[in-house]
Scaffold this motif. Structure first.
Motif, PDB file in Angstrom:
ATOM      1  N   LYS A  97       0.876  -1.169   0.000  1.00 27.49           N
ATOM      2  CA  LYS A  97       0.000   0.000   0.000  1.00 27.49           C
ATOM      3  C   LYS A  97       0.913   1.217   0.000  1.00 27.49           C
ATOM      4  N   VAL A  98       0.920   1.931  -1.088  1.00 29.73           N
ATOM      5  CA  VAL A  98       1.826   3.069  -1.247  1.00 29.73           C
ATOM      6  C   VAL A  98       1.402   4.186  -0.292  1.00 29.73           C
ATOM      7  N   ASP A  99       2.251   4.477   0.673  1.00 24.91           N
ATOM      8  CA  ASP A  99       1.931   5.502   1.663  1.00 24.91           C
ATOM      9  C   ASP A  99       2.986   6.594   1.706  1.00 24.91           C
ATOM     10  N   THR A 100       3.736   6.723   0.610  1.00 27.93           N
ATOM     11  CA  THR A 100       4.839   7.674   0.581  1.00 27.93           C
ATOM     12  C   THR A 100       5.057   8.185  -0.840  1.00 27.93           C
ATOM     13  N   ASN A 101       5.734   9.312  -0.959  1.00 21.75           N
ATOM     14  CA  ASN A 101       6.168   9.783  -2.281  1.00 21.75           C
ATOM     15  C   ASN A 101       7.682   9.637  -2.421  1.00 21.75           C
ATOM     16  N   ASP A 102       8.282   8.920  -1.497  1.00 19.99           N
ATOM     17  CA  ASP A 102       9.732   8.678  -1.487  1.00 19.99           C
ATOM     18  C   ASP A 102      10.025   7.404  -2.282  1.00 19.99           C
ATOM     19  N   ILE A 103      10.612   7.557  -3.469  1.00 16.74           N
ATOM     20  CA  ILE A 103      10.840   6.382  -4.322  1.00 16.74           C
ATOM     21  C   ILE A 103      11.884   5.451  -3.731  1.00 16.74           C
ATOM     22  N   LEU A 104      12.771   5.969  -2.900  1.00 12.36           N
ATOM     23  CA  LEU A 104      13.777   5.110  -2.268  1.00 12.36           C
ATOM     24  C   LEU A 104      13.116   4.175  -1.272  1.00 12.36           C
ATOM     25  N   LYS A 105      12.221   4.734  -0.442  1.00 18.41           N
ATOM     26  CA  LYS A 105      11.504   3.909   0.535  1.00 18.41           C
ATOM     27  C   LYS A 105      10.594   2.912  -0.171  1.00 18.41           C
ATOM     28  N   LEU A 106       9.884   3.368  -1.192  1.00 22.28           N
ATOM     29  CA  LEU A 106       8.952   2.501  -1.905  1.00 22.28           C
ATOM     30  C   LEU A 106       9.680   1.341  -2.574  1.00 22.28           C
ATOM     31  N   THR A 107      10.812   1.624  -3.193  1.00 24.42           N
ATOM     32  CA  THR A 107      11.596   0.562  -3.839  1.00 24.42           C
ATOM     33  C   THR A 107      12.161  -0.390  -2.790  1.00 24.42           C
ATOM     34  N   ARG A 108      12.601   0.164  -1.674  1.00 25.04           N
ATOM     35  CA  ARG A 108      13.121  -0.691  -0.599  1.00 25.04           C
ATOM     36  C   ARG A 108      12.019  -1.600  -0.048  1.00 25.04           C
ATOM     37  N   ASP A 109      10.789  -1.070   0.039  1.00 24.73           N
ATOM     38  CA  ASP A 109       9.655  -1.881   0.506  1.00 24.73           C
ATOM     39  C   ASP A 109       9.429  -3.087  -0.405  1.00 24.73           C
ATOM     40  N   MET A 110       9.618  -2.902  -1.700  1.00 24.81           N
ATOM     41  CA  MET A 110       9.448  -4.016  -2.649  1.00 24.81           C
ATOM     42  C   MET A 110      10.443  -5.136  -2.346  1.00 24.81           C
ATOM     43  N   PHE A 111      11.685  -4.760  -2.165  1.00 26.29           N
ATOM     44  CA  PHE A 111      12.710  -5.773  -1.899  1.00 26.29           C
ATOM     45  C   PHE A 111      12.564  -6.361  -0.498  1.00 26.29           C
ATOM     46  N   ASN A 112      12.097  -5.562   0.439  1.00 27.05           N
ATOM     47  CA  ASN A 112      11.850  -6.092   1.787  1.00 27.05           C
ATOM     48  C   ASN A 112      10.772  -7.167   1.763  1.00 27.05           C
ATOM     49  N   LEU A 138      22.504  -3.000  -4.035  1.00 30.00           N
ATOM     50  CA  LEU A 138      21.165  -2.432  -3.933  1.00 30.00           C
ATOM     51  C   LEU A 138      21.140  -1.269  -2.956  1.00 30.00           C
ATOM     52  N   GLU A 139      21.743  -1.446  -1.786  1.00 26.15           N
ATOM     53  CA  GLU A 139      21.749  -0.385  -0.793  1.00 26.15           C
ATOM     54  C   GLU A 139      22.418   0.876  -1.328  1.00 26.15           C
ATOM     55  N   LYS A 140      23.442   0.694  -2.113  1.00 23.10           N
ATOM     56  CA  LYS A 140      24.134   1.854  -2.698  1.00 23.10           C
ATOM     57  C   LYS A 140      23.190   2.608  -3.627  1.00 23.10           C
ATOM     58  N   MET A 141      22.424   1.849  -4.441  1.00 22.17           N
ATOM     59  CA  MET A 141      21.508   2.497  -5.380  1.00 22.17           C
ATOM     60  C   MET A 141      20.324   3.138  -4.680  1.00 22.17           C
ATOM     61  N   LEU A 142      20.034   2.665  -3.461  1.00 22.14           N
ATOM     62  CA  LEU A 142      18.912   3.229  -2.712  1.00 22.14           C
ATOM     63  C   LEU A 142      19.377   4.214  -1.639  1.00 22.14           C
ATOM     64  N   SER A 143      20.627   4.617  -1.719  1.00 23.08           N
ATOM     65  CA  SER A 143      21.153   5.580  -0.741  1.00 23.08           C
ATOM     66  C   SER A 143      20.734   7.010  -1.076  1.00 23.08           C
ATOM     67  N   SER A 144      20.505   7.285  -2.363  1.00 20.57           N
ATOM     68  CA  SER A 144      20.019   8.600  -2.790  1.00 20.57           C
ATOM     69  C   SER A 144      19.478   8.484  -4.206  1.00 20.57           C
ATOM     70  N   THR A 145      18.673   9.450  -4.597  1.00 19.91           N
ATOM     71  CA  THR A 145      18.107   9.401  -5.962  1.00 19.91           C
ATOM     72  C   THR A 145      19.195   9.590  -7.023  1.00 19.91           C
ATOM     73  N   LYS A 146      20.304  10.195  -6.640  1.00 24.12           N
ATOM     74  CA  LYS A 146      21.409  10.350  -7.596  1.00 24.12           C
ATOM     75  C   LYS A 146      22.039   9.000  -7.929  1.00 24.12           C
ATOM     76  N   GLU A 147      21.964   8.057  -6.981  1.00 23.99           N
ATOM     77  CA  GLU A 147      22.533   6.723  -7.187  1.00 23.99           C
ATOM     78  C   GLU A 147      21.515   5.739  -7.769  1.00 23.99           C
ATOM     79  N   TYR A 148      20.257   6.178  -7.892  1.00 22.50           N
ATOM     80  CA  TYR A 148      19.152   5.301  -8.322  1.00 22.50           C
ATOM     81  C   TYR A 148      19.318   4.927  -9.793  1.00 22.50           C
ATOM     82  N   LYS A 149      19.557   3.634 -10.056  1.00 18.70           N
ATOM     83  CA  LYS A 149      19.744   3.134 -11.434  1.00 18.70           C
ATOM     84  C   LYS A 149      18.513   2.305 -11.804  1.00 18.70           C
ATOM     85  N   SER A 150      17.616   2.899 -12.560  1.00 15.73           N
ATOM     86  CA  SER A 150      16.318   2.279 -12.852  1.00 15.73           C
ATOM     87  C   SER A 150      16.449   0.898 -13.478  1.00 15.73           C
ATOM     88  N   ARG A 151      17.272   0.788 -14.516  1.00 19.93           N
ATOM     89  CA  ARG A 151      17.411  -0.492 -15.216  1.00 19.93           C
ATOM     90  C   ARG A 151      18.020  -1.556 -14.309  1.00 19.93           C
TER      91      ARG A 151
END
Length: 401
Positions: A97-112, A138-151
């Motif tokens: 249930k998406v309860d945030t606008n933070d893509i880092l948290k949301l992506t982390r929730d998927m892997f959790n 994964l943690e490195k890519m989810l450390s900030s949106t600058k590190e976020y690698k979509s593919r």
């Protein structure tokens, strides 16, 4: 000296006068009810979803789709149905249930959602690896949106889900991402686009969203929406489906036989409730619950359209107004009434007072407007209706005397 007034405690209404064990309309969402199959009213979308699940399980297909509809139309219920079906097949469904606008948290929730329960040993090695500086990719890519690698993130998600015979990624209330920055939304939807382009066999990707947000997203990210196999737009319940809903719910709690399957309601009463709710399933259930509860107190028998009109007319006091508001929203209205003297007030101010996420509060306040308990103003603020304002003014006059 006057004794301080105490809160009145009322005995719960009895439904035995109608031959009912309890009020069958209390639970608004059928996914929380045992033996849901016996009370669910099936629409065309349910049959189509059933066919999709069968195709994924039978042919190891991979399918992506959206479920679109206003609040209360049954979006969550459909996603939970998919979740249960995949679980029964020994698959790995992830429901968020998406309860945030933070893509880092949301992506982390998927892997959790993929992680097994943590044991003490796992926690020890996880903490040790962090102390030693072993930060995984994964943690490195989810450390900030600058590190976020979509593919790269999409490929990792595909790899993890491919370990299971069947899987599902189900995102509910995706409209709550609307307030994210455009750049963040681009990164997130690009990740989803890569994921649905390379889903593992036997996988379902589905998300639920309100129409307004869906339209905005589809204009911003056409490449993602072009890859969806289906788009399900939920429609209001027909009058016939509403009758079926009433019959099924009442039948589950009857303790006395009756020849009339909709008793204690009359056909005209059901027609009026359907019309007032504009076919919205959740609002139909809310009205049925409230009308039956109030009718039982006065032993109205039967409950016809006149009784419905009498019960649903404007409240006679502030207490009655607050009592009619759904429990899950009542704290928001009480803040507007008592803290902000009825408004107008912004959703951010309300969110701060109740200590809830702003996006969630905004959604609930909009629902209260739709239900007629609040009104909006041109500046996007919220306030009580005029008749409630009169109650507040009357109370003020009494205190000043």
């Amino acid at each position: 000296m006057e004794r301080p007034s105490t809160l009145k405690v009322y005995s719960p209404p009895s439904y035995e006068v109608y031959g009912l064990a309890k009020n069958p309309f209390e639970q608004l969402a059928s996914e929380g009810i045992e033996d849901v199959e016996s009370i669910h009213v099936y629409q065309e979308v349910d049959m189509r979803l059933s066919m999709i699940i069968s195709e994924v399980i039978g042919n190891k297909s991979s399918i992506a789709f959206s479920i679109v509809g206003p609040l209360g139309m049954g979006k969550t219920q459909r996603l939970k149905t998919i979740y249960r079906a995949m679980l029964e097949q020994g698959g790995k469904p992830i429901y968020i249930k998406v309860d945030t606008n933070d893509i880092l948290k949301l992506t982390r929730d998927m892997f959790n959602g993929l992680k097994p329960p943590k044991t003490r040993t796992n926690i020890f090695f996880e903490n040790l690896s962090k102390k030693l500086g072993f930060i995984d990719r994964l943690e490195k890519m989810l450390s900030s949106t600058k590190e976020y690698k979509s593919r790269d993130i999409a490929e990792m998600l595909t790899k993890e889900l491919s370990k299971y015979p069947y899987s599902a990624l189900l995102l509910d209330e995706l409209e709550n991402m609307q307030t994210a920055s455009e750049q963040d939304k681009i990164l997130f939807f690009e990740m989803l686009r890569h994921f649905i382009s390379n889903m593992p066999p036997g996988c379902i990707f589905a998300f639920a969203c309100v129409p307004e947000a869906y339209e905005e997203y589809s204009k911003l990210f056409p490449a993602f929406f072009m890859r969806l196999h289906y788009e399900f737009k939920l429609r209001p319940m027909s009058l016939e489906e509403t009758f079926e809903l009433v019959k099924k719910r009442l039948n589950k709690v009857r303790i006395r036989d009756t020849d009339d399957p909709i008793y204690p309601f009359t056909e005209d009463a059901i027609r009026l409730i359907h019309e007032l709710a504009k076919g919205n399933p959740r609002q139909i259930l809310r009205l049925l619950h409230y009308v039956l509860s109030e009718a039982s107190k006065h032993k109205f028998d039967p409950i016809d359209d006149y009784v419905v009109t009498t019960i649903l007319e404007e409240p006679k006091s502030l207490e009655e107004y607050l009592t009619r508001i759904p429990k899950e929203y009542r704290d928001l209205v009480e803040v507007i009434v008592y803290k902000f003297n009825g408004g107008p007030v912004s959703y951010i101010q309300v969110a701060k007072e109740v200590k809830k996420p702003g996006v969630q509060v905004y959604e609930h306040l909009e629902e209260l407007i739709r239900l007629g308990f609040l009104v909006g103003d041109p500046k996007g603020n919220y306030k009580v209706p005029d008749y409630v304002r009169k109650f507040l003014e009357e109370q003020k006059e009494v205190k000043e005397k």
